[in-house]
Write an enzyme that holds these catalytic residues in place. Structure first.
Site, PDB file in Angstrom:
ATOM      1  N   HIS A  37     -19.273  -1.296  15.395  1.00 50.22           N
ATOM      2  CA  HIS A  37     -20.705  -1.587  15.262  1.00 50.22           C
ATOM      3  C   HIS A  37     -21.354  -1.496  16.635  1.00 50.22           C
ATOM      4  O   HIS A  37     -20.743  -1.869  17.631  1.00 50.22           O
ATOM      5  CB  HIS A  37     -20.926  -3.002  14.704  1.00 50.22           C
ATOM      6  CG  HIS A  37     -20.601  -3.131  13.255  1.00 50.22           C
ATOM      7  ND1 HIS A  37     -21.336  -2.516  12.261  1.00 50.22           N
ATOM      8  CD2 HIS A  37     -19.610  -3.796  12.622  1.00 50.22           C
ATOM      9  CE1 HIS A  37     -20.810  -2.818  11.079  1.00 50.22           C
ATOM     10  NE2 HIS A  37     -19.750  -3.580  11.267  1.00 50.22           N
ATOM     11  N   ASP A  77      -8.587  -2.322   9.507  1.00 47.71           N
ATOM     12  CA  ASP A  77      -9.993  -2.515   9.133  1.00 47.71           C
ATOM     13  C   ASP A  77     -10.897  -2.320  10.358  1.00 47.71           C
ATOM     14  O   ASP A  77     -11.891  -3.037  10.527  1.00 47.71           O
ATOM     15  CB  ASP A  77     -10.228  -3.887   8.479  1.00 47.71           C
ATOM     16  CG  ASP A  77     -11.558  -3.946   7.728  1.00 47.71           C
ATOM     17  OD1 ASP A  77     -12.266  -2.912   7.654  1.00 47.71           O
ATOM     18  OD2 ASP A  77     -11.903  -5.025   7.213  1.00 47.71           O
ATOM     19  N   HIS A 132      -6.865  -5.993   3.031  1.00 52.20           N
ATOM     20  CA  HIS A 132      -7.036  -7.198   3.855  1.00 52.20           C
ATOM     21  C   HIS A 132      -6.955  -8.544   3.125  1.00 52.20           C
ATOM     22  O   HIS A 132      -7.948  -9.235   2.956  1.00 52.20           O
ATOM     23  CB  HIS A 132      -8.351  -7.144   4.648  1.00 52.20           C
ATOM     24  CG  HIS A 132      -9.552  -6.605   3.914  1.00 52.20           C
ATOM     25  ND1 HIS A 132      -9.927  -7.024   2.667  1.00 52.20           N
ATOM     26  CD2 HIS A 132     -10.449  -5.660   4.280  1.00 52.20           C
ATOM     27  CE1 HIS A 132     -11.003  -6.363   2.297  1.00 52.20           C
ATOM     28  NE2 HIS A 132     -11.332  -5.529   3.252  1.00 52.20           N
ATOM     29  N   HIS A 192     -12.554   2.555   9.537  1.00 55.00           N
ATOM     30  CA  HIS A 192     -13.941   3.008   9.360  1.00 55.00           C
ATOM     31  C   HIS A 192     -14.299   3.893  10.545  1.00 55.00           C
ATOM     32  O   HIS A 192     -14.383   3.428  11.669  1.00 55.00           O
ATOM     33  CB  HIS A 192     -14.890   1.809   9.275  1.00 55.00           C
ATOM     34  CG  HIS A 192     -14.635   0.932   8.087  1.00 55.00           C
ATOM     35  ND1 HIS A 192     -15.135   1.211   6.825  1.00 55.00           N
ATOM     36  CD2 HIS A 192     -13.903  -0.194   7.952  1.00 55.00           C
ATOM     37  CE1 HIS A 192     -14.728   0.275   5.966  1.00 55.00           C
ATOM     38  NE2 HIS A 192     -13.974  -0.590   6.626  1.00 55.00           N
ATOM     39  N   LEU A 193     -14.489   5.191  10.262  1.00 57.48           N
ATOM     40  CA  LEU A 193     -14.768   6.133  11.351  1.00 57.48           C
ATOM     41  C   LEU A 193     -16.251   6.473  11.453  1.00 57.48           C
ATOM     42  O   LEU A 193     -16.670   7.144  12.406  1.00 57.48           O
ATOM     43  CB  LEU A 193     -13.926   7.408  11.195  1.00 57.48           C
ATOM     44  CG  LEU A 193     -12.422   7.221  11.446  1.00 57.48           C
ATOM     45  CD1 LEU A 193     -11.679   8.534  11.300  1.00 57.48           C
ATOM     46  CD2 LEU A 193     -12.167   6.626  12.829  1.00 57.48           C
ATOM     47  N   ASP A 200     -14.400   0.106  -0.421  1.00 56.37           N
ATOM     48  CA  ASP A 200     -14.293  -0.951   0.593  1.00 56.37           C
ATOM     49  C   ASP A 200     -15.624  -1.260   1.283  1.00 56.37           C
ATOM     50  O   ASP A 200     -16.388  -0.367   1.627  1.00 56.37           O
ATOM     51  CB  ASP A 200     -13.263  -0.593   1.664  1.00 56.37           C
ATOM     52  CG  ASP A 200     -13.095  -1.744   2.632  1.00 56.37           C
ATOM     53  OD1 ASP A 200     -12.625  -2.799   2.205  1.00 56.37           O
ATOM     54  OD2 ASP A 200     -13.495  -1.603   3.798  1.00 56.37           O
ATOM     55  N   ASN A 206     -15.720  -9.477   7.504  1.00 63.83           N
ATOM     56  CA  ASN A 206     -15.619  -9.510   6.043  1.00 63.83           C
ATOM     57  C   ASN A 206     -14.318  -8.849   5.610  1.00 63.83           C
ATOM     58  O   ASN A 206     -14.134  -7.664   5.883  1.00 63.83           O
ATOM     59  CB  ASN A 206     -16.820  -8.750   5.454  1.00 63.83           C
ATOM     60  CG  ASN A 206     -16.751  -8.622   3.937  1.00 63.83           C
ATOM     61  OD1 ASN A 206     -15.826  -9.100   3.286  1.00 63.83           O
ATOM     62  ND2 ASN A 206     -17.742  -7.938   3.363  1.00 63.83           N
TER      63      ASN A 206
END
Ligand code: ZN
Length: 438
Positions: A313, A309, A236, A64-65, A156, A282
């Site tokens: 944040h 994954d 995952h 996640h970029l 996702d 998650n």
């Protein structure tokens, strides 16, 4: 484009052999013994690898970029730096940006920003459904035919739970050899869930997240993909039952692949006992029996690949009470070391198997044909790893914009010292060189 011709001298490959590797104009041109003294390599810049391990650049199919839309957490540039520091030369950017990567415009924007960053390849993943809402199929063909050439599609963060939509998506991607990467989780069984459903969740009074929510979707989708003759990838995996289902499907010859994250290979739901939201993720951390099953599944190839994954944040979404915190952990910079700790040091897996699970197999699944190998004629995406070294994880020293690692202060084995992307040394002795591929 400026390239230096290189000679990596005394490089130890994953199979244990020691070679010299010549890199010219970004391409690996010769692999042989003692090229350093051979005619034709005298003017190459010689780097003495000193028998450290050389691996093909790692490939992450699940990153996640956050750009566009959430640049406070990560950008394509900061995420690329984080990747390169962790030994990755290719990452696949998940579609849950804002705007969502559900059309050709956004995936092409991601590709363009990645080229500008110039540190590694970033392959955009397209959303399966418009806005990740699970209701209407996104423009899969338009994304596949765009300049970004998308081959992996995923909602996702959300599961494609509607079986009719999932069926259409699986049918659609067949025509361009695409793959649907499913976040397997029946949403009606996990609504409001906070952690793994089990003894620990009962003790803590947090709403549980049953293994069956994951396993029921895996079972449905392997049957459906097999029926349709389509490629399915399970994101995952976290449960022992999920590993068993994938093992069964592969035994039947079905075209399913699966991934496990580093954190699910090492941490259990006991971590949640102190209510520290750094462990909130998650899908959730499971039990030690699940962790063992995941390690065994990765070792025997039931689970094809490790995927991070990586989910950055901001601090304020983790510095709060458990129920209000965001799900997710950063992972690019610690992935290799966690896999070494859990799989190599325990002797469950060889370095050759690690190179397969973290580079060759993900490159194959994603169709990233220039990655996943060190071979004559291929672009030089190569990393150097000090396998005898160790390091203490310091979240303040991470290249990622975010600090939400569960491994802060962990002592971990194996240090990525150098990363070469298209023959350009983008990381040298743990420092960014500023070298840029254009
Ligand atoms: Zn996910």
């Amino acid at each position: 484009m400026t390239f230096t011709n290189l000679l990596l001298h005394n490089a130890r490959l994953a199979d244990g052999s020691v070679v010299d590797i010549a890199v010219e104009h970004g391409i690996t041109t010769r692999i042989g013994s003692d090229l350093a003294n051979a005619h034709g390599f005298k003017t190459h810049e010689k780097i003495d690898v000193n028998q450290k391990l050389v691996l093909p650049g790692l490939v992450d199919l699940h990153t996640h970029l956050r750009e566009p839309g959430f640049e406070g957490s990560e950008t394509i540039l900061s995420g690329s730096k984080s990747a390169v520091k962790g030994g990755y030369t290719a990452v696949s950017a998940m579609a849950n940006t804002w705007p969502v990567a559900d059309n050709a415009g956004v995936v092409e924007q991601v590709s363009r920003l990645a080229r500008e960053a110039g540190l590694c390849d970033v392959f955009p993943i397209g959303a399966v459904t418009v806005g990740l809402k699970g209701e209407a199929l996104a423009e899969l063909s338009a994304m596949a035919n765009s300049a970004a050439k998308v081959r992996i599609f995923s909602d996702d963060g959300n599961c494609v739970s509607d079986p009719v939509i999932m069926r259409r998506a699986l049918e659609y991607v067949r025509s361009f050899d695409g793959v649907i990467a499913q976040h397997a989780q029946e949403p009606r069984l996990t609504h409001g869930s906070q952690m793994n459903e089990g003894a620990v969740s009962s003790k803590l009074g947090l709403k549980g997240w049953p293994a069956i929510a994951e396993e029921s979707i895996i079972a449905r989708d392997i049957l459906m993909a097999n029926y349709l003759g389509s490629r399915l990838h399970i994101c995952h995996l976290t449960t022992r039952g999920g590993v068993e289902l994938v093992r069964w499907a592969k035994g039947q010859g079905m075209a399913v692949t699966a991934e496990v994250t580093p954190h699910h290979l090492i941490l259990t739901d006991e971590s949640a006992s102190g209510f520290d939201p750094i462990y909130k993720v998650n899908p959730p951390l499971r039990t030690s029996a699940d962790v063992l099953a995941l390690q065994d599944g990765l070792a025997d190839g039931t689970i094809d690949i490790v995927a991070t994954d990586h989910a950055p944040h901001p601090n304020d979404s983790k510095d709060c009470e458990w129920s209000a915190a965001s799900f997710g952990m950063v992972g690019l910079e610690t992935a290799l070391s966690v896999v070494v700790k859990t799989m190599i040091q325990s002797k469950k897996m060889s370095w050759e198997a690690l190179a397969d699970r973290m580079s060759t197999a993900p490159a194959r699944i994603g169709g990233y044909s220039s990655h996943g190998k060190i071979s004559e004629g291929s672009p030089a995406h190569i990393i150097i790893v000090d396998t005898t070294g160790a390091w203490k994880v310091d979240r303040e020293l991470m290249a990622s914009k975010s600090r939400n690692t569960p491994f802060h202060d962990f002592e971990l084995p194996a240090v990525v010292t150098d990363t070469f992307y298209n023959g350009v040394q983008v990381l040298r002795d743990r420092n960014f060189t500023g070298a840029k591929y254009e």
